[in-house]
Design a protein around this motif. Structure first.
Motif, PDB file in Angstrom:
ATOM      1  N   GLU A 151      56.268  57.692  -6.531  1.00 60.54           N
ATOM      2  CA  GLU A 151      56.821  58.725  -5.660  1.00 60.54           C
ATOM      3  C   GLU A 151      58.336  58.854  -5.822  1.00 60.54           C
ATOM      4  O   GLU A 151      58.998  58.003  -6.407  1.00 60.54           O
ATOM      5  N   ILE A 152      58.860  59.943  -5.266  1.00 62.44           N
ATOM      6  CA  ILE A 152      60.281  60.239  -5.378  1.00 62.44           C
ATOM      7  C   ILE A 152      61.028  59.638  -4.194  1.00 62.44           C
ATOM      8  O   ILE A 152      60.669  59.875  -3.036  1.00 62.44           O
ATOM      9  N   ALA A 153      62.081  58.867  -4.484  1.00 60.68           N
ATOM     10  CA  ALA A 153      62.898  58.285  -3.418  1.00 60.68           C
ATOM     11  C   ALA A 153      63.875  59.315  -2.864  1.00 60.68           C
ATOM     12  O   ALA A 153      64.258  59.251  -1.692  1.00 60.68           O
ATOM     13  N   GLY A 154      64.297  60.250  -3.705  1.00 58.24           N
ATOM     14  CA  GLY A 154      65.258  61.277  -3.304  1.00 58.24           C
ATOM     15  C   GLY A 154      65.933  61.851  -4.535  1.00 58.24           C
ATOM     16  O   GLY A 154      65.452  61.700  -5.659  1.00 58.24           O
ATOM     17  N   THR A 155      67.039  62.510  -4.323  1.00 58.92           N
ATOM     18  CA  THR A 155      67.865  62.992  -5.435  1.00 58.92           C
ATOM     19  C   THR A 155      69.164  62.192  -5.452  1.00 58.92           C
ATOM     20  O   THR A 155      69.532  61.549  -4.458  1.00 58.92           O
ATOM     21  N   VAL A 156      69.864  62.220  -6.572  1.00 62.49           N
ATOM     22  CA  VAL A 156      71.071  61.407  -6.691  1.00 62.49           C
ATOM     23  C   VAL A 156      72.111  61.837  -5.662  1.00 62.49           C
ATOM     24  O   VAL A 156      72.268  63.024  -5.365  1.00 62.49           O
ATOM     25  N   ALA A 157      72.799  60.873  -5.108  1.00 62.70           N
ATOM     26  CA  ALA A 157      73.785  61.119  -4.058  1.00 62.70           C
ATOM     27  C   ALA A 157      74.994  61.875  -4.612  1.00 62.70           C
ATOM     28  O   ALA A 157      75.298  61.803  -5.812  1.00 62.70           O
ATOM     29  N   PRO A 158      75.714  62.594  -3.748  1.00 64.38           N
ATOM     30  CA  PRO A 158      76.933  63.290  -4.186  1.00 64.38           C
ATOM     31  C   PRO A 158      77.926  62.383  -4.897  1.00 64.38           C
ATOM     32  O   PRO A 158      78.664  62.834  -5.778  1.00 64.38           O
ATOM     33  N   TYR A 159      77.952  61.104  -4.536  1.00 66.54           N
ATOM     34  CA  TYR A 159      78.847  60.151  -5.194  1.00 66.54           C
ATOM     35  C   TYR A 159      78.667  60.202  -6.702  1.00 66.54           C
ATOM     36  O   TYR A 159      79.645  60.245  -7.467  1.00 66.54           O
ATOM     37  N   PHE A 160      77.413  60.179  -7.181  1.00 67.70           N
ATOM     38  CA  PHE A 160      77.134  60.152  -8.621  1.00 67.70           C
ATOM     39  C   PHE A 160      77.267  61.530  -9.245  1.00 67.70           C
ATOM     40  O   PHE A 160      77.597  61.646 -10.432  1.00 67.70           O
ATOM     41  N   VAL A 161      77.043  62.567  -8.461  1.00 68.95           N
ATOM     42  CA  VAL A 161      77.244  63.934  -8.958  1.00 68.95           C
ATOM     43  C   VAL A 161      78.724  64.161  -9.270  1.00 68.95           C
ATOM     44  O   VAL A 161      79.083  64.668 -10.339  1.00 68.95           O
ATOM     45  N   GLN A 162      79.580  63.752  -8.352  1.00 67.21           N
ATOM     46  CA  GLN A 162      81.005  64.005  -8.525  1.00 67.21           C
ATOM     47  C   GLN A 162      81.677  62.977  -9.443  1.00 67.21           C
ATOM     48  O   GLN A 162      82.566  63.318 -10.223  1.00 67.21           O
ATOM     49  N   ARG A 163      81.244  61.724  -9.380  1.00 62.67           N
ATOM     50  CA  ARG A 163      81.912  60.669 -10.162  1.00 62.67           C
ATOM     51  C   ARG A 163      81.459  60.664 -11.615  1.00 62.67           C
ATOM     52  O   ARG A 163      82.250  60.368 -12.524  1.00 62.67           O
ATOM     53  N   PHE A 164      80.164  60.997 -11.847  1.00 62.03           N
ATOM     54  CA  PHE A 164      79.626  60.898 -13.212  1.00 62.03           C
ATOM     55  C   PHE A 164      79.015  62.199 -13.721  1.00 62.03           C
ATOM     56  O   PHE A 164      78.480  62.236 -14.831  1.00 62.03           O
ATOM     57  N   GLN A 165      79.026  63.237 -12.903  1.00 61.68           N
ATOM     58  CA  GLN A 165      78.542  64.568 -13.288  1.00 61.68           C
ATOM     59  C   GLN A 165      77.031  64.637 -13.516  1.00 61.68           C
ATOM     60  O   GLN A 165      76.554  65.316 -14.429  1.00 61.68           O
ATOM     61  N   PHE A 166      76.277  63.899 -12.715  1.00 56.32           N
ATOM     62  CA  PHE A 166      74.832  64.144 -12.664  1.00 56.32           C
ATOM     63  C   PHE A 166      74.599  65.500 -11.995  1.00 56.32           C
ATOM     64  O   PHE A 166      75.432  65.971 -11.197  1.00 56.32           O
ATOM     65  N   THR A 167      73.469  66.128 -12.292  1.00 59.06           N
ATOM     66  CA  THR A 167      73.100  67.336 -11.578  1.00 59.06           C
ATOM     67  C   THR A 167      72.544  66.977 -10.210  1.00 59.06           C
ATOM     68  O   THR A 167      71.926  65.923 -10.033  1.00 59.06           O
ATOM     69  N   ARG A 168      72.756  67.841  -9.231  1.00 56.92           N
ATOM     70  CA  ARG A 168      72.262  67.588  -7.884  1.00 56.92           C
ATOM     71  C   ARG A 168      70.740  67.550  -7.832  1.00 56.92           C
ATOM     72  O   ARG A 168      70.166  67.030  -6.876  1.00 56.92           O
ATOM     73  N   LYS A 169      70.079  68.104  -8.837  1.00 54.10           N
ATOM     74  CA  LYS A 169      68.618  68.145  -8.850  1.00 54.10           C
ATOM     75  C   LYS A 169      68.007  66.896  -9.488  1.00 54.10           C
ATOM     76  O   LYS A 169      66.785  66.747  -9.532  1.00 54.10           O
ATOM     77  N   CYS A 170      68.832  66.002  -9.991  1.00 56.22           N
ATOM     78  CA  CYS A 170      68.320  64.802 -10.661  1.00 56.22           C
ATOM     79  C   CYS A 170      67.534  63.948  -9.675  1.00 56.22           C
ATOM     80  O   CYS A 170      68.041  63.553  -8.624  1.00 56.22           O
ATOM     81  N   LEU A 171      66.287  63.665 -10.023  1.00 50.98           N
ATOM     82  CA  LEU A 171      65.400  62.904  -9.143  1.00 50.98           C
ATOM     83  C   LEU A 171      65.627  61.402  -9.314  1.00 50.98           C
ATOM     84  O   LEU A 171      65.905  60.922 -10.412  1.00 50.98           O
ATOM     85  N   VAL A 172      65.481  60.696  -8.210  1.00 47.55           N
ATOM     86  CA  VAL A 172      65.460  59.229  -8.252  1.00 47.55           C
ATOM     87  C   VAL A 172      64.036  58.802  -7.906  1.00 47.55           C
ATOM     88  O   VAL A 172      63.573  59.006  -6.776  1.00 47.55           O
ATOM     89  N   VAL A 173      63.337  58.276  -8.886  1.00 47.00           N
ATOM     90  CA  VAL A 173      61.974  57.787  -8.704  1.00 47.00           C
ATOM     91  C   VAL A 173      62.051  56.368  -8.156  1.00 47.00           C
ATOM     92  O   VAL A 173      62.969  55.605  -8.509  1.00 47.00           O
ATOM     93  N   GLN A 174      61.110  55.997  -7.298  1.00 46.51           N
ATOM     94  CA  GLN A 174      61.098  54.659  -6.709  1.00 46.51           C
ATOM     95  C   GLN A 174      61.346  53.585  -7.770  1.00 46.51           C
ATOM     96  O   GLN A 174      60.732  53.603  -8.834  1.00 46.51           O
ATOM     97  N   TRP A 175      62.241  52.671  -7.446  1.00 45.73           N
ATOM     98  CA  TRP A 175      62.411  51.501  -8.294  1.00 45.73           C
ATOM     99  C   TRP A 175      61.286  50.508  -8.001  1.00 45.73           C
ATOM    100  O   TRP A 175      60.670  50.541  -6.931  1.00 45.73           O
TER     101      TRP A 175
END
Length: 571
Positions: free
Chosen positions: A261-285
């Motif tokens: 399942e999906i844990a969420g999308t990447v936090a704004p921290y990683f979007v702004q600091r590393f330029q991930f897209t806001r739509k990038c999914l974080v799958v359960q670790w």
């Protein structure tokens, strides 16, 4: 397509990347797969050498005031995540990463302070994770899987729930010192202020996922099976197990969810600091061994995987799990209908390295030459090497050496043996390797794993050592295969990221094999035959003699358990 039909593969979006992490005991690694499941980047942060200010040795700290207590600082893992993403950035366009997932050492517990959820949600991209989260932890250290200080709590939990085998039938394993439930109970009993000040308890896997989503991530059911708190059938927390562990625990742990399942999308921290897209999914670790199972594409009950790392693990798949005092039963992270059975040994690579340093001039070349120069069966020399307090069998630190005088008889009871203080250097080297694999074989058979298996898939750092793999093939009586990279955990995490992305797109569970069916050999998941078996004259006779030696080993092992229990013994 039918849910169980994996004959045709699904194409991932062209140009997309899938990022997998592995937060292991000694390092944080990352593997990036493209849409064709080829590795496009790989990097790592080694905790001791690259983050020396945390004062770890082998990624952990040992408490001199409390023998057996072994911990790691969670802020080290958080800082390593920042550092690794900086190292990877020149190699990977993070804007093309469609999904991220991860693997982590199992059983470690992290204690978030009250208000930590708000701190996670307001991370400043101009500053590092470790700096901002120092005040968000109720405890600065996490007990990890190597910790052996909870024997009393293990016995208390087992007694409250009907005994060791009853607990194994309920939760998938008996209470081991490494399991999270006994660790939490000890925290409640001995550090009550920390426990009362805890808002949320994470495993290492859900801790890392929480960093990525900027909020508390759920514990996945596969890693959650290592807590002695989850019902292995319903895959949810058991009220009686919670009550036997600590008060108000369900609220601190939260709900458990499937690994895909999906844990969420990447936090704004990683979007702004590393330029991930806001739509990038974080799958359960999930845990490192479940991720290795995914990365090795282990799908047949006739196959066995052996991971040779800081800890050694043996695992396979079953659809009819049987409770055992030896192994762990976990939900299969990529197939909700089946389970994985796992054996875990604390004495893995660090113990092999100790014998190498003592007897082989601190050189793997010398070590391998010694293996090649000694005959199989080692002249009946059996070694039991426990640099760390062992899980399987439950024995304290200590090295024990025996010589079995003859293996010509068909009955181990008729073979004489005697104890000795030390072998010659060549025999010490072969004894540690033969001893580890004999133990794996004996305990795997006891808990229902296939022996001999159709094949073994070897992974972990030592899987690149062909001299070691030759002994593995001879003892288990089957061919040994290896993957392109020994780090199957981060590879499996990247594959699970793609699987979670597919699950999100389809809106329902899809077999992970749809990602590579019909084209496995063209991907980075392909494997090769490393050591055959059965091609040489005498293989069958050697296998039979190893069976005799194994019977003697198990007999001596039981005597050692009865003799030493958990007492400390000298090397």
């Amino acid at each position: 397509m039918a849910d169980g039909d994996d004959r045709c593969s699904v194409l991932l979006p062209s140009g997309s990347f899938f990022l997998g992490f592995d937060c292991s005991t000694q390092s944080l690694k990352a593997t990036v797969l493209d849409a064709g499941l080829a590795i496009v980047a790989h990097d790592a942060v080694h905790f001791d050498s690259e983050l020396p200010h945390y004062g770890t040795e082998g990624g952990v700290r040992r408490d001199p005031a409390e023998p057996g207590r072994i911990v790691s600082p969670p802020l080290m893992w958080a800082e390593a995540l920042d550092l690794l993403l900086h190292k990877l950035k020149p190699k990977v366009d993070y804007g093309r990463v469609a999904a991220v997932s991860g693997s982590a050492q199992q059983h470690g517990s992290v204690y978030w302070a009250h208000g930590a959820g708000a701190a996670l949600a307001s991370l400043d991209p101009a500053d590092g994770l470790a700096t901002q989260l120092a005040a968000a932890l109720a405890a600065p250290e996490s007990p990890v899987w190597m910790d052996g200080s909870t024997t009393a709590q293990c016995r208390e939990v087992e007694a409250a729930l009907g005994g060791a085998l009853a607990l194994a039938a309920m939760t998938g394993c008996r209470a081991h010192e490494r399991c999270t439930g006994p660790q939490i109970r000890k925290m409640f009993q001995t550090r009550r202020r920390v426990y009362d000040g805890t808002e949320r308890i994470s495993l290492v896997s859900s801790f890392m996922a929480s960093l990525l989503i900027g909020g508390y991530s759920c514990i996945d059911q596969t890693d959650g099976a290592g807590m002695n708190l989850m019902d292995i059938q319903t895959r949810q927390l058991r009220e009686d197990a919670l009550e036997a562990t600590a008060p108000d625990l369900e609220m601190k742990i939260g709900k458990l969810v499937p690994a895909h399942e999906i844990a969420g999308t990447v936090a704004p921290y990683f979007v702004q600091r590393f330029q991930f897209t806001r739509k990038c999914l974080v799958v359960q670790w999930s845990g490192d061994n479940p991720n290795s199972l995914a990365g090795l594409t282990l799908s047949s009950p006739g196959d066995l995987a052996i991971s040779l790392g800081t800890s050694d693990t043996v695992f396979g798949i079953t659809d009819m799990p049987e409770p055992s005092l030896d192994g762990n039963i976990l939900p299969n992270p990529v197939d909700p209908k089946t389970y994985m059975v796992m054996l875990c040994y604390k004495n893995g690579s660090l113990t092999r390295e100790d014998i190498r340093d003592r007897y082989a001039e601190k050189s793997w070349d010398v070590f391998n030459n010694f293996l090649e120069q000694t005959d199989p069966l080692n002249g009946g020399k059996l070694g039991f090497y426990y640099k760390e307090q062992e899980i399987l069998p439950p024995l304290p630190v200590g090295y024990h050496r025996y010589i079995v005088d003859t293996l010509t008889s068909g009955s181990s009871a008729e073979t004489a043996r005697h104890q000795t203080d030390e072998f010659d250097p060549l025999s010490e080297v072969r004894a540690v390797i033969e001893g580890q694999f004999l133990s794996m074989k004996g305990h795997a058979e006891r808990c229902g794993l296939p022996v001999p298996p159709k094949r073994i898939i070897a992974t972990g750092g030592a899987s690149s050592n062909r001299a070691i793999l030759k002994i593995m093939a001879s003892i288990f009586g089957c061919p040994v295969y290896t993957v392109q990279r020994p780090d199957s955990a981060s590879l499996g995490a990247a594959l699970r990221a793609a699987h979670g992305w597919l699950f999100k797109q389809q809106g329902d569970f899809v077999p992970i094999s749809r990602l590579y069916s019909g084209r496995l050999e063209t991907t980075s998941l392909s494997m090769k035959l490393a050591v055959p078996f059965g091609d040489c004259q005498g293989d069958a006779e050697l296998l039979n003699n190893y069976k005799l030696l194994l019977n003697k080993r198990l007999e001596i092992e039981q005597e050692l358990v009865e003799r030493f229990g958990r007492r400390t013994c000298a090397k």
